[in-house]
Design a protein around this motif. Structure first.
Motif, short mmCIF file in Angstrom:
data_model
loop_
_atom_site.label_atom_id
_atom_site.label_comp_id
_atom_site.label_asym_id
_atom_site.label_seq_id
_atom_site.Cartn_x
_atom_site.Cartn_y
_atom_site.Cartn_z
N ASN A 157 0.83 -1.21 0.00
CA ASN A 157 0.00 0.00 0.00
C ASN A 157 0.86 1.26 0.00
N GLN B 196 6.07 -8.85 2.90
CA GLN B 196 6.06 -7.46 3.38
C GLN B 196 6.72 -7.45 4.75
N GLY C 55 6.71 -4.54 6.56
CA GLY C 55 5.94 -3.60 7.37
C GLY C 55 4.49 -3.58 6.91
N ARG D 288 0.67 -3.40 6.75
CA ARG D 288 -0.21 -2.63 7.63
C ARG D 288 -1.64 -3.15 7.58
N GLY D 289 -2.25 -3.25 8.75
CA GLY D 289 -3.66 -3.62 8.84
C GLY D 289 -4.48 -2.38 9.14
N TRP E 112 0.26 -6.15 9.91
CA TRP E 112 -0.28 -7.26 9.13
C TRP E 112 0.88 -8.18 8.77
N MET F 130 -1.07 -7.55 -2.02
CA MET F 130 -1.11 -6.68 -3.20
C MET F 130 -1.94 -5.43 -2.98
N SER F 131 -1.71 -4.44 -3.84
CA SER F 131 -2.47 -3.20 -3.81
C SER F 131 -2.84 -2.83 -5.24
N ASP G 124 -13.35 -8.25 6.54
CA ASP G 124 -12.67 -9.54 6.69
C ASP G 124 -13.41 -10.60 5.89
N LYS H 42 -10.31 -15.92 9.76
CA LYS H 42 -9.96 -14.91 8.76
C LYS H 42 -8.96 -15.43 7.73
N GLY I 90 -7.76 -9.83 4.54
CA GLY I 90 -8.04 -8.50 5.09
C GLY I 90 -7.85 -7.46 4.01
N ILE I 91 -8.57 -6.35 4.13
CA ILE I 91 -8.53 -5.31 3.11
C ILE I 91 -8.30 -3.96 3.77
N LEU I 92 -7.36 -3.21 3.24
CA LEU I 92 -7.07 -1.87 3.76
C LEU I 92 -7.19 -0.87 2.60
N GLY J 169 -5.77 -2.25 -0.76
CA GLY J 169 -4.75 -3.20 -0.30
C GLY J 169 -5.41 -4.49 0.14
N ILE J 170 -4.98 -5.58 -0.45
CA ILE J 170 -5.64 -6.86 -0.20
C ILE J 170 -4.60 -7.89 0.21
#
Ligand code: BTN
Length: 244
Positions: A15, A36, A38, A40-41, A47, A56-57, A98, A105, A108-110, A126-127
């Motif tokens: 992301n 990754q 770092g 991120r969630g 995450w 991926m993003s 989620d 789970k 997750g998606i950001l 971001g998935i």
């Protein structure tokens, strides 16, 4: 989507990379990495992103008002759930983002957006999908509540074909998002959500709301009916089911 792919062996967060390049990238460009460092969630959480997952993003430029950006989280969740369901697994969506199998789970998606006044310049979807990891690859603190596609199916999954299927599905949903009333997506999302009708406890940075989840607004906010019968809409928060 995915005509242009930026592939990395290792990044801090796909992301973050996507946000850096989004302004000069075309819509649909993808940032994807094997691991990754770092990841991120939501709500500032970490995450964990080891080998075997899909991290991926996707850069989107839908030209929508900023208040509609959270709708894209539902679009992405629906697409992930549909592709997993096509593999024969009973994927469900827990508000807001989620994707879960048997209550555990798997994705997750950001969603992060940048806007000028009220129009979004871009949205980064971001998935993160737990694909070929074993449970031992997931840190102990998350293990009980997590699963992977490999664990659920009992076999290794070809990530490239999964990604192709997912991008195809995401593109279909995205076209529907742009051309149809949002109620179409929302109805499909509601049919796969296991949140509505449940007793929930939602934590936001400022407070905790308890009650029954009774619906979702057109912007993806969760509607909760509290014990005193008043309703509240929550646009972002962490949702826990009172009964599993
Ligand atoms: C959550 O459930 O809290 C959201 C998790 C989102 C994880 C994905 S993995 C790819 C992208 N890059 C990140 O740093 N986060 C998202």
């Amino acid at each position: 989507l995915g005509k242009k792919i930026h592939y990395f062996e290792e990044v801090s967060s796909t992301n973050s990379v996507a946000k850096e390049i989004a302004a000069s990238e075309e819509e649909g460009a993808l940032v994807i990495a094997e691991i990754q460092k770092g990841g991120r969630g939501r709500m500032g959480r970490e995450w964990v992103s080891p080998h075997g997952g899909i991290w991926m993003s996707v850069i989107l430029k839908p030209g929508i008002p900023l208040r509609h950006a959270s709708r894209l989280t539902l679009v992405a969740g629906l697409a992930v759930a549909n592709v997993i369901r096509d593999m024969g697994l009973d994927a469900r969506i827990k508000w807001p983002n989620d994707v879960r199998i048997n209550g555990k789970k798997v994705c997750g998606i950001l969603t992060e957006a940048k806007a000028e006044v009220d129009r979004v310049d871009y949205v980064v979807l971001g998935i993160g999908i737990n694909v070929n990891m074993d449970l031992k690859d997931i840190p102990e603190s998350f293990r009980a509540g997590s699963t992977t596609l490999k664990v659920e199916l009992g076999k290794h999954i070809r990530r490239v074909s999964f990604l192709q299927d997912f991008l195809f599905e995401l593109e279909q949903q995205y076209i529907s998002f742009k051309t149809q009333p949002f109620s179409h997506i929302l109805n499909d999302w509601l049919a796969l959500s296991d949140t509505i009708g449940r007793e929930v406890k939602v934590t936001t940075p400022s407070r905790i709301i308890e009650g029954r989840a009774v619906g979702v607004t057109p912007d993806g906010a969760l509607i909760i009916r509290k014990a005193d019968n008043t309703k509240e809409e929550i646009i972002a928060g962490r949702c826990i089911y009172a009964r599993p």
